[in-house]
Write a protein that holds these residues in place. Sequence first.
Motif, short mmCIF file in Angstrom:
data_model
loop_
_atom_site.label_atom_id
_atom_site.label_comp_id
_atom_site.label_asym_id
_atom_site.label_seq_id
_atom_site.Cartn_x
_atom_site.Cartn_y
_atom_site.Cartn_z
N PRO A 186 16.96 6.38 4.20
CA PRO A 186 16.74 7.58 3.85
C PRO A 186 16.63 7.70 2.26
N HIS A 187 15.86 8.68 1.78
CA HIS A 187 15.85 9.27 0.45
C HIS A 187 15.44 7.99 -0.36
N CYS A 188 14.85 6.81 0.20
CA CYS A 188 14.42 5.61 -0.40
C CYS A 188 12.81 5.19 -0.12
N SER A 189 12.13 4.78 -1.12
CA SER A 189 10.96 4.46 -0.97
C SER A 189 10.76 2.96 -0.44
N GLU A 244 26.40 8.48 6.01
CA GLU A 244 26.79 9.14 4.72
C GLU A 244 25.58 8.78 3.70
N TRP A 245 24.75 8.17 3.75
CA TRP A 245 23.94 8.02 2.88
C TRP A 245 22.73 9.09 3.30
N GLU A 246 22.44 9.78 4.29
CA GLU A 246 21.75 10.76 4.78
C GLU A 246 21.87 12.00 3.78
N THR A 247 23.23 12.25 3.49
CA THR A 247 23.34 13.43 2.96
C THR A 247 23.42 13.10 1.30
N GLU A 248 23.34 14.30 0.54
CA GLU A 248 23.46 14.34 -0.95
C GLU A 248 24.78 13.43 -1.67
N PRO A 295 21.06 10.01 -3.89
CA PRO A 295 21.56 10.04 -2.57
C PRO A 295 21.88 8.85 -1.81
N ASN A 296 21.07 7.74 -2.26
CA ASN A 296 21.14 6.67 -1.39
C ASN A 296 21.04 5.16 -2.15
N PRO A 297 21.85 5.28 -3.35
CA PRO A 297 21.49 4.24 -4.39
C PRO A 297 21.36 2.78 -3.66
N TRP A 298 22.15 2.38 -2.68
CA TRP A 298 21.89 0.96 -2.21
C TRP A 298 21.10 1.11 -0.96
#
Lengths: 227, 592
Positions: B579-582, B548-552, B539-542
């Motif tokens: 979001p969606h990142c560690s 837009e990076w919150e959604t899938e 969902p959030n490669p960068w």
Amino acid sequence: MSTINAHHTPGAKPMRWETYKHEHHWRTAADEFDAAKLGMWLFLTTEVLLFGGIFCAYAIFRMMYPEAFTNGSSYLDWRIGLINTIVLLISSFTVAMSVRCAQLNQQFWLKANLIITLICAALFVVIKLTFEYIPKLSQGKAPGTWFSYPYAHHPEEPIWWGIYYAGTGIHALHVFIGAGLLIWVLVRSFKGIYGPKNYTMVETSGLYWHLVDLVWIFLFPLLYLIH
Amino acid sequence: MTAIDTSHDHHDEGSFLDRKGMGLWSTIWDWATTVDHKKIGIMYLFAVLTMFFIGGVAGLAIRAELLEPMRTSADGATTGVMINFGSPVQDPDTGEMIRDYTVTPNAAGNTFNRMFTLHGAVMVFMFIVPAVPASLGNFFLPIMIGAKDVAFPKLNLFSWYIYVTGSLFGVIGLILGGADTGWTFYTPYSIQTDADFWRVTLMVMAAFILGFSSILTGLNFVVTVHKLRAPGVGWFDMPLFIWAMYATSIIQVLATPVIGITLLLLVFERLFRIGIFDPSLGGDAVLYQHFFWFYSHPVVYVMILPGMGIISELLAVHGRKHIFGYRAIAFSSLGIAAVSFLVWGHHLFTAMSPLASMVFSALTFLVAIPTAIKVFNWIATLYKASIALNTPMLYALGFLFLFSIGGLTGLPLATLATDLHLHDSYFVVAHFHYVMMGGTVIAFIGGLHHWWPKMFGRMYNERVGIIAFALVFIGFNVTFFTQFFLGTQGMPRRYASYVDEFQIYHQISTYGSWVLGLGFMLHLGNFIHSLLAGPKAPPNPWGGLSLEWETESPPCAHNFHHEPLIKHGPYDFETVVPPHCSEQDFPLPKQH
């Protein structure tokens, strides 16, 4: 709102405007309505700029060829122009009333006002054609290379007619577009779609019709009255 | 300050690309009647890329012709038609009617003229004006402000059909032989040329129709930004891409009607000879130029502002740093939009009084101020940033380099004394290609790589992307930097033949165009490969922070499963785990 719904006997099928539901991407119907109005105002801005080009060309050629333009406007009968102005002003009033009628759920007068507006639109076009376009073109008072009027006072008169036909012609096109919108609104108002909860299209089409009127309000003095 | 967790709220709703078991024809029907801004954005993307390809081929053909000082490749087709259907003649032996495909030489360079008109008209009206707003803008503007769609979804679809209709007019005009007027359609030549044919009229009509599509897109975006921002998204919480799109849309709405009336009058002129722009009938050709540039200069900023918006996103996300001077960049977009309406006169310095020329020259210099504000802020953003040298970032850096050259070479053209020497030369050609292509196209390709995983849910091959970037960057500079030399030495634009001493520059430029074309083809191949066999995108490669990076990836049909909650700004990279990142992937800077 409750007084409006009081017309209905309990259990009667509600009119379509009463069950109007705004589209899903809006949070409220009020937001949707405001957006539609803002959109139409923006579109009217573009229309004003479009006609701005014509008015600008008019101003420049009037400065370049003052005699041709003074003489040109003397070919036009200001009384015909005035009648058409009055016709359009009446239509602007009735279209504004139709919005009010939709807000007050006066379904008969909503339709009646729209019909009067459309009659005015037709009248405008008929007057324009029978008293202006057709007699003038048959005399050879045509734009550009088509100009063949034998008693021209000035060599630049074809330019005057070019501006006249371009300006009034594009305006007439807008009369047709506006009338088309209003016909659509009329057809839908027969289905009971418009009422206090949903009169967006009546309002935005009315706004467009006011623009058609407004442009004529500028065209009339520029073409008919300034000598 | 934490990212919003959407994992607990998975509905059945699949991605917007999901065919839900539909067959081929119902899928096509579904797309053709869709009001989903994402699908319309993708349809626009394919349409504008097709036009980019057609215009690009024409550009390569121009460069191929200029390889030799005398006319070469176009020699075989001097009838003035680009596609030779043959002319009907009677066979002398049998007496039956046959088609004669041989051509007789006539006015030299006829096909060349049609080719550069095609290149200009297609690139300007059909590619670069709608390129970013209608494709990436349509797709991401609603998502980035947390909306489910644009304000008027049906109007959005309608504008796509208008765009296709306009483009078809252009393509039909092209098949019938194409116009030879240049993309500016200057009168009186554009009134007189090819008077017996429809092709010029069709080209002008195409530009007129495309204007409607442009107005409707701009209008839609202005209302969307005003009325559909999610709760908590204030004006200064919007990503800078949205600010740029907003400024762009204002120009589209306010400038396009003027070209509308101009082109309409030109069509009347061709069909009815009403004389307004025709000096032989008492009309004024310079008036046409004023009208034309009153639109066409502001529209230059319709082309570049979206690119600038993309660059603000790319530099911040891939540099992992808060954008420097957010408000300065936002307001400079509006500043550029405002100034853009006051500078059109610099296209016709020689047709004005010296005083008017001086005023327009001074106003033109004003454009440099908001533009320089942006460039300095971008460079300040890069200072101490942790820059990831991937394809989008490389394109952003390439943009800074090329756009600065393009912008700075505009200044000698705005200066009256030097412009007298440089106008209508290859210096001008090089200047606007550095701005339009080095600016907008480079930003567009960078943005396309940046948002590609989000749009299609697939990653592209980074290595191939970087190689293609290198080809594009080198090819572009080889093609167009040489043209600065050509221009200063006196090579005029729009000529098919030239004196021998210019040949070496023209040759280098043409070789460069091949490298450039190769680079774009490599990108195309990379994209196709990504669609067919690319690894699935997270969902959030960068590690981006805008909505837009919150959604899938790709987003679900309504963009978000529930209305997004705004807990951080789009550029808070120093304090927020994306979001969606560690935190291992995107470590926060150590607090001192």
